[in-house]
Write a protein that holds these residues in place. Structure first.
Motif, short mmCIF file in Angstrom:
data_model
loop_
_atom_site.label_atom_id
_atom_site.label_comp_id
_atom_site.label_asym_id
_atom_site.label_seq_id
_atom_site.Cartn_x
_atom_site.Cartn_y
_atom_site.Cartn_z
N HIS A 199 0.81 -1.22 0.00
CA HIS A 199 0.00 0.00 0.00
C HIS A 199 0.84 1.27 0.00
CE1 HIS A 199 -3.30 -2.75 1.21
NE2 HIS A 199 -4.05 -1.86 0.60
N LYS B 258 -14.02 -3.89 -4.51
CA LYS B 258 -14.69 -5.19 -4.54
C LYS B 258 -13.69 -6.29 -4.91
CE LYS B 258 -19.45 -3.87 -5.48
NZ LYS B 258 -20.58 -3.94 -6.41
N ALA C 274 -11.41 -6.94 -2.06
CA ALA C 274 -12.06 -7.72 -1.00
C ALA C 274 -11.85 -9.21 -1.25
CB ALA C 274 -13.54 -7.40 -0.94
N ILE C 275 -11.90 -9.63 -2.51
CA ILE C 275 -11.69 -11.04 -2.86
C ILE C 275 -10.22 -11.42 -2.60
CG2 ILE C 275 -11.86 -12.80 -4.69
CD1 ILE C 275 -14.58 -11.66 -3.99
N GLY D 73 -8.41 -10.12 -0.38
CA GLY D 73 -8.35 -10.18 1.08
C GLY D 73 -8.81 -11.52 1.63
N VAL D 74 -9.84 -12.10 1.01
CA VAL D 74 -10.33 -13.43 1.41
C VAL D 74 -9.21 -14.46 1.28
CG1 VAL D 74 -11.83 -15.33 0.69
CG2 VAL D 74 -12.77 -13.02 0.91
N TRP D 75 -8.54 -14.47 0.11
CA TRP D 75 -7.54 -15.51 -0.13
C TRP D 75 -6.24 -15.24 0.63
CZ3 TRP D 75 -8.92 -20.11 -1.89
CH2 TRP D 75 -10.21 -20.18 -2.47
N GLU E 156 -6.39 -14.31 3.73
CA GLU E 156 -6.75 -14.97 4.98
C GLU E 156 -6.72 -16.49 4.84
OE1 GLU E 156 -7.35 -13.94 8.20
OE2 GLU E 156 -6.44 -12.13 7.40
N VAL E 157 -7.11 -17.01 3.68
CA VAL E 157 -7.09 -18.46 3.47
C VAL E 157 -5.66 -18.98 3.62
CG1 VAL E 157 -7.40 -20.31 1.78
CG2 VAL E 157 -9.16 -18.56 2.03
N SER F 34 -3.29 -17.61 5.34
CA SER F 34 -2.91 -17.39 6.73
C SER F 34 -3.56 -18.39 7.68
CB SER F 34 -3.32 -15.95 7.10
OG SER F 34 -3.35 -15.76 8.48
#
Lengths: 210, 218
Positions: free
Chosen positions: A76, A91, A94-95, A97-99, A101-102, A104
């Protein structure tokens, strides 16, 4: 030099930060932390990472720990340097961000344990626990089945382009690919292609050979 | 009133679901809670797997996007609505955000694993009539104590984990700690540490979290 990374190249978390710095093409000073001398538990190091773990990071006055916080900061703070590792559309990000976390929460949990059993233990002359290997391979396979499905619809985990969601996997992949666990990836065509693709990126190759 | 565009799927008792609920409530974002009958394995059925491929709760929808992983959902909500409800949950500039991310990662990597095991062993296993693993409990209590020692030190010089304000980093700790403090005999892990006890008392009495606890007890 404003950017400093404190760690060791034997640490997957340190390599995660190194991978990101390499992709961003940023100059930095690498400060080796002598873990066999317990340097990571010294008061000086604990002031950089209170959990006594590597890596620790600084950029001018900013001091950080946790490799995935370091990579997010770099992605960033330096959007115009090197590879873009995030997506500016909220948007789509955000996707990603999901992966992130996956990796992690799911991949790293089992992947790291396998890397410890099959990669690190032999290095330190310790005995591999076969039951732990079997258990963690089964769990990692379940995660990789989801990856296989995801990567059959999406070129990279977070979307069409390479992002932090993919980059975060590189260090554990490096260790696992040197062991029999590689067969779990080879058995899944989309996962296999993705793993080969990201591990052949020039920045990563440079980060682990420099 | 029109149906809110935000949907959260899963039971409020799930720690991951409650993490998302408290974030939405802190941000004053209206939402619809959609029950998922886990006893009937609804979370493993094809329709649910389409939303959450690991077959876990929560799943989350906002307009046309579907998300999962509670911490990713929280980051998304905090970034989409920076000026609604509690401001500064995820920082107003990159430097502050980096500090919040650091402590959110600490929660995720260091606090969550041992506290989740303890929550499961001490709260859920008895409910599910499963045998508790004493060795595992002891091992994870020792790990959690080490983490809480770091927190005790940090919270001695900082009101909240990332600084002077309540952020996602503190919020993320609410679900597991609530169970451990209120539903087990391990409350003193938190309350015997002066700064951790003070911090817990402040964050757990916030109205948004009290509302979630009401939903859990309903």
């Amino acid at each position: 030099m404003a950017i400093k990374l404190y760690g060791t190249t034997a640490s997957t978390a340190t390599l995660r930060a190194k991978a990101c710095l390499a992709e961003k093409g940023l100059d930095y000073e690498f400060v080796n932390v002598n873990m066999s001398n317990k340097e990571h538990k010294s008061p000086e190091f604990l002031s950089r990472n209170p959990f006594g773990q590597v890596p620790a990071f600084e950029d001018g006055d900013l001091k950080l720990f946790e490799s995935r916080a370091i990579t997010q900061y770099l992605a960033h703070a330096y959007p115009d340097n090197g590879t873009n590792l995030i997506i500016h559309d909220p948007k789509k990000m955000a996707i990603v961000g999901v992966w992130i976390e996956v990796e992690s929460q799911k991949f790293d949990q089992f992947g790291s344990k396998l890397a410890w059993e099959l990669g690190y233990k032999p290095m330190f002359g310790l005995t591999t626990d076969d039951a732990a290997v079997e258990e963690n391979e089964k769990k990692l396979e379940q995660v990789l089945d989801v990856y296989e499905s995801r990567l059959s619809e999406s070129k990279y985990l977070g979307g069409d382009c390479f992002t932090l969601a993919d980059l975060h996997h590189l260090p554990v992949l490096k260790f696992l690919f040197g062991t029999k666990a590689k067969r779990l990836f080879d058995a899944r065509p989309h996962v296999s292609a993705w793993a080969a693709d990201i591990q052949s990126r020039p920045a990563w190759v440079k980060a682990i050979t420099a | 009133m029109a149906t809110p565009p935000v949907k959260v799927y899963g039971p409020p008792l799930s720690t991951a679901v409650s993490r998302v609920l408290v974030c939405l409530l802190e941000k004053d974002v209206p939402f619809q809670l959609v029950p998922v009958n886990m006893a009937k394995m609804e979370h493993k059925k094809p329709d649910y797997i389409k939303m959450q491929p690991f077959g876990q709760v929560p799943a989350f929808q906002d307009d046309d996007i579907t998300l999962f992983e509670s911490r990713a959902i929280c980051r998304y909500i905090a970034e989409k609505y920076p000026n609604k409800g509690t401001a500064g949950l995820f920082g107003t500039n990159p430097l502050v955000k980096a500090s919040i991310d650091q402590w959110l990662e600490a929660e995720s990597q260091s606090f969550n694993p041992p506290s989740s095991v303890l929550t499961f062993q001490l709260v859920f296993a008895p409910l599910m009539k499963l045998k508790q693993d004493e060795a595992l409990i002891k091992q994870n209590e020792a790990k959690l104590e080490k983490v809480l020692d770091v927190y005790e030190n940090r919270l001695g010089s900082s009101r909240y984990l990332a600084g002077d304000e309540f952020t996602l980093a503190d919020l993320s700790h609410l679900p597991n700690t609530q169970f451990l403090v209120e539903k087990t005999d391990k409350a003193e892990l938190f309350t015997s540490r002066k700064n951790v006890g003070r911090w817990w008392s402040e964050i757990s009495t916030r109205p948004a979290w009290k509302k979630v606890v009401e939903m859990q007890n309903a």
